[in-house]
Scaffold this active site. Structure first.
Site, PDB file in Angstrom:
ATOM      1  N   LYS A  83      -1.240  58.426  -0.237  1.00 53.81           N
ATOM      2  CA  LYS A  83      -2.063  57.740   0.766  1.00 53.81           C
ATOM      3  C   LYS A  83      -2.980  58.685   1.552  1.00 53.81           C
ATOM      4  CE  LYS A  83       0.533  53.507   1.614  1.00 53.81           C
ATOM      5  NZ  LYS A  83       1.767  53.686   0.825  1.00 53.81           N
ATOM      6  N   SER A 137       3.969  58.416  -7.219  1.00 57.13           N
ATOM      7  CA  SER A 137       3.108  58.238  -6.044  1.00 57.13           C
ATOM      8  C   SER A 137       3.661  58.842  -4.759  1.00 57.13           C
ATOM      9  CB  SER A 137       2.827  56.745  -5.829  1.00 57.13           C
ATOM     10  OG  SER A 137       4.038  56.003  -5.755  1.00 57.13           O
ATOM     11  N   GLU A 153      -3.783  48.270  10.349  1.00 62.74           N
ATOM     12  CA  GLU A 153      -2.486  47.618  10.431  1.00 62.74           C
ATOM     13  C   GLU A 153      -1.557  48.385   9.499  1.00 62.74           C
ATOM     14  OE1 GLU A 153      -4.997  46.519   8.647  1.00 62.74           O
ATOM     15  OE2 GLU A 153      -4.108  46.461   6.641  1.00 62.74           O
TER      16      GLU A 153
END
Ligand SMILES: *Cc1c(COP(=O)(O)O)cnc(C)c1O
Length: 397
Positions: free
Chosen positions: A88, A378, A110
Site C-alpha cells: 500500500k 502483498s 477512509e
C-alpha cells in the site's frame, strides 16, 4: 448524479458522484496527467521508492515450498519487505506527492481495517502533510493497534457512528468532508476503486510491482512466468503485478478472492466476482455483492484487507474479456497456506496474500518443475499472528 465520459474500462468504472464532487475530482484527474508528464515528479517518486520504501523488492525463489508441492517452481514477489510491510505504501506515496504538487495541506481517507490509514499516515508524516482518517466506530474498536499506529504517525481519526458504523459509512463521511473542503484537501483512495481517476492513479503507482517482477524473472529464468497470481480485495496489489503481463498471452493470470467461511451464504464471504452483480459502489460502476435494492451486502474474510463488497472496475473488465481468471480460496485453505509458508520458507505472510498462495499451491501440483508461478506476496503477517494463534488453539493444532 453526473457521468464523466472518461475513466471507463469497457462498461465499468466512470465517475458517478454528486455534482459538488465533480469539480474536485476533475481537478485531481488533470493534475495527475500533468504530474506524470513531468520528469521531476516521477524522479521524486522513484527516489522515495528506492530510499524510503526499499525498492526493488526481491523476487524470491521458494525452493522448499516448491519441493513440498512437487510441481511448478514458485517465486514470491516480496512486497512484504517494503517499509510498513505491504504494497500500500507504493500508492500512498504517489498520492501524497500529487497532493503536495497540487498545493493541498491535508490527506483525507477512509479506512476499514486500518491498513490504508496506516500507510497514508506514514506518507503524510514523511511529506509534512496533515492526515485525517475516517473510520467506523465499530472498526475503531476492532482495530486498536492500527488506530494507535495512525495516532503515533500524527493522523487525526474521525469516528463514524452513522449507519452501520463500518467501512461504507466511513466512505460516505470522508466524501462529505472532501466535497466541503477540497481547496485544502486531497482525497486519497486506498485501492484501484472509487470514481475516475482513482482506479487509474492507484494502478499506475502500483505498476512498479509488475515492472520489477518482469525484469527479475527474465533475469533469473530467462523467460516469462507461466502464471501470475495475486489476491484481490479492491484489487490494487493485483493490478500492480498484472499490468506488466496483460499483453503476454502465454502468461496465465489469476485473481484470488476470499471464499470466507461459506461461499453459499451471504455475509460469509467476499467473492465479488463469483456472486456479485452489475452495480454501483463508491462512485464507480463495477461488480458488487448487493441486495435487491442495491445496498452492499455484509462481507466476511479471514483477511480484513479483502473484506470489500466491490472490486476495481478494470478487474471486472479483464474478466469480461477473458484475460484474467478470478477464483477463490476459503478461510481454511488460506490458513493452510499460511502455515506451510511459515514452515517451509521462514516467511510469515499476511492472510490476504495467503489467498494467492493457496491458489498457487492448487495449480502448482499439476504443473512441472520447469514451469514458473509468481505469487505477489502483498504483505507480511505480523498483524495476523494473534488471530491465527486463536484459530489454531480452537482447532487444536
Ligand atoms: C489491503 C491489503 C490487500 C488488499 O488490497 P488490494 O487493493 O486488493 O491489493 C492485500 N494484501 C495486503 C497485505 C493488504 O494490506
Amino acid at each position: 448524479m453526473s457521468n464523466a465520459a472518461d475513466g471507463f474500462f469497457g462498461q465499468y468504472g466512470g465517475r458517478f458522484v454528486p455534482p459538488q464532487l465533480e469539480t474536485p475530482l476533475a481537478e485531481v484527474a488533470e493534475a495527475y496527467q500533468e504530474a506524470i508528464a513531468d520528469p521531476s515528479f516521477m524522479a521524486e517518486y522513484d527516489a522515495l521508492l528506492t530510499d524510503y520504501v526499499g525498492r526493488p523488492s526481491p523476487l524470491f525463489k521458494a525452493e522448499r515450498l516448491t519441493q513440498e508441492l512437487s510441481g511448478a517452481t514458485i517465486y514470491l514477489k516480496r512486497e512484504d519487505l517494503n517499509h510498513t510491510g505491504a504494497h500500500k505504501i507504493n500508492h500512498c506515496l504517489g498520492e501524497g506527492l500529487l497532493a503536495k504538487r497540487m498545493g493541498k495541506k491535508k490527506l483525507l481517507a477512509e479506512t476499514g481495517a486500518g491498513q490504508h490509514g496506516v500507510a497514508l499516515a506514514t506518507a503524510a508524516a514523511l511529506l509534512g502533510l496533515e492526515c485525517e482518517i475516517h473510520m467506523g466506530a465499530i472498526d475503531i474498536e476492532k482495530q486498536r493497534p492500527n488506530v494507535v499506529r495512525m495516532e503515533l504517525l500524527g493522523a487525526t481519526i474521525v469516528p463514524v457512528t452513522s449507519g452501520g458504523a463500518c467501512l461504507k459509512d466511513a466512505v460516505d463521511s470522508a466524501f462529505d468532508v472532501f466535497a466541503a473542503d477540497y481547496k485544502d484537501t486531497f482525497f486519497a483512495i486506498g485501492s484501484v476503486v472509487g470514481p475516475h481517476p482513482y482506479p487509474t492513479i492507484v494502478r499506475d503507482f502500483q505498476s512498479i510491482v509488475g515492472r520489477e517482477t518482469r525484469e527479475q524473472i527474465l533475469a533469473k529464468e530467462n523467460k516469462l512466468p507461466d502464471a501470475v497470481v495475486a489476491c484481490v480485495g479492491g484489487g490494487s496489489n493485483a493490478m500492480g503485478i498484472f499490468n506488466a503481463f496483460l499483453d503476454d498471452e502465454s502468461v496465465k493470470i489469476f485473481g484470488v478472492e476470499p471464499a470466507g467461511r461459506d461461499l453459499s451464504t451471504i455475509g460469509e464471504h467476499a467473492a465479488t466476482m463469483t456472486h456479485g452483480t452489475h452495480g454501483m459502489l463508491h462512485g464507480m460502476k463495477t461488480m458488487v455483492l448487493q441486495d435487491e435494492d442495491g445496498e452492499p451486502s455484509a462481507v466476511h474474510s479471514i483477511a480484513s484487507g479483502l473484506d470489500y463488497p466491490g472490486i476495481g472496475p478494470q478487474h471486472a473488465h479483464l474478466r469480461d474479456i477473458g484475460r484474467v481468471e478470478y477464483v477463490h480460496a476459503s478461510d481454511d485453505e488460506t490458513l493452510d497456506a499460511f502455515k506451510l509458508l511459515c514452515r517451509t520458507e521462514g516467511i510469515i505472510p499476511a492472510l490476504e496474500s495467503c489467498h494467492a498462495l493457496a491458489h498457487a499451491m492448487r495449480i502448482a501440483r499439476s504443473m512441472s518443475r520447469d514451469e514458473v508461478i509468481v505469487v505477489n506476496l502483498s504483505g507480511r503477517g505480523d498483524k495476523d499472528i494473534d488471530y491465527v494463534a486463536g484459530r489454531l488453539e480452537e482447532s487444536g493444532k
